[in-house]
Design an enzyme around this catalytic site. Structure first.
Site, PDB file in Angstrom:
ATOM      1  N   ASP A   1       0.864  -1.180   0.000  1.00 24.77           N
ATOM      2  CA  ASP A   1       0.000   0.000   0.000  1.00 24.77           C
ATOM      3  C   ASP A   1       0.900   1.229   0.000  1.00 24.77           C
ATOM      4  O   ASP A   1       1.933   1.249   0.679  1.00 24.77           O
ATOM      5  CB  ASP A   1      -0.898   0.014   1.233  1.00 24.77           C
ATOM      6  CG  ASP A   1      -1.996  -1.041   1.174  1.00 24.77           C
ATOM      7  OD1 ASP A   1      -2.363  -1.465   0.064  1.00 24.77           O
ATOM      8  OD2 ASP A   1      -2.490  -1.433   2.246  1.00 24.77           O
TER       9      ASP A   1
ATOM     10  N   ASP B   1      -6.990  -1.739  -4.194  1.00 22.42           N
ATOM     11  CA  ASP B   1      -8.002  -1.470  -3.171  1.00 22.42           C
ATOM     12  C   ASP B   1      -9.119  -0.585  -3.724  1.00 22.42           C
ATOM     13  O   ASP B   1     -10.298  -0.822  -3.459  1.00 22.42           O
ATOM     14  CB  ASP B   1      -7.371  -0.791  -1.954  1.00 22.42           C
ATOM     15  CG  ASP B   1      -6.353  -1.672  -1.246  1.00 22.42           C
ATOM     16  OD1 ASP B   1      -6.415  -2.906  -1.393  1.00 22.42           O
ATOM     17  OD2 ASP B   1      -5.489  -1.115  -0.551  1.00 22.42           O
TER      18      ASP B   1
END
Length: 165
Positions: free
Chosen positions: A117, A136
């Site tokens: 991330d 995501d």
């Protein structure tokens, strides 16, 4: 199903390219933070061993394989659903977006043991401690699209379904 496959491939490649470019080529994995447009957008390295917001990240190796299996199960479920009850164009695109995002995070778990991330956005005096990635976003947008566009696209009654008397 061609639309689903093409959309999934595009999202998957976009996700993996952004991770490769930002994490490895720009060196985010060693720098930790790259300010892009502070405080609105920063690249902030976060290895997510769990699910959203790092939940269930305690037993890293076991969790990794469980989450891979869950993601692949969701991909299979969506594929079967789209095949059995084909939606209109936007429903197929939504399914492809979700599948591409899910597979992008599966590849991260296979390669790194965690999801890479890096996107962090804050605003209005609120410092957001969490990071996310293109996959995501795709999973969220794809799931929302499937909810909104899971009908038959306004094509009317299906001829393949038989009415029971």
């Amino acid at each position: 199903m061609k639309t689903v496959a093409i959309t999934a491939a595009v999202i998957f490649v976009l996700d993996q390219l952004t991770k490769w470019w930002i994490v490895h080529m720009m060196g985010l994995d060693t720098k930790g933070i790259i300010e892009v447009w502070p405080p609105f957008l920063e690249f902030r390295m976060a290895w997510n061993y769990g699910i959203n917001f790092g939940l269930f990240s305690g037993q890293a190796d076991m969790t990794r394989w469980v989450l891979i299996a869950v993601a692949l199960g969701i991909v299979l479920f969506v594929l079967v659903w789209l095949r059995r009850d084909p939606p209109g164009l936007w429903g197929k695109i939504s399914g492809g977006v979700l599948i591409g995002g899910a597979l992008g995070n599966v590849v991260d778990r296979l390669l790194y043991g965690a999801v890479a991330d890096f996107l962090n956005m804050s605003c209005c005096g609120i410092d957001n401690p969490y990071a996310f990635n293109v996959a995501d976003i795709a999973i969220f947008v794809g799931a929302a699209g499937l909810v909104l566009f899971s009908d038959d696209g306004g094509k009317g009654p299906r001829t393949s379904r038989k009415k029971r008397a």
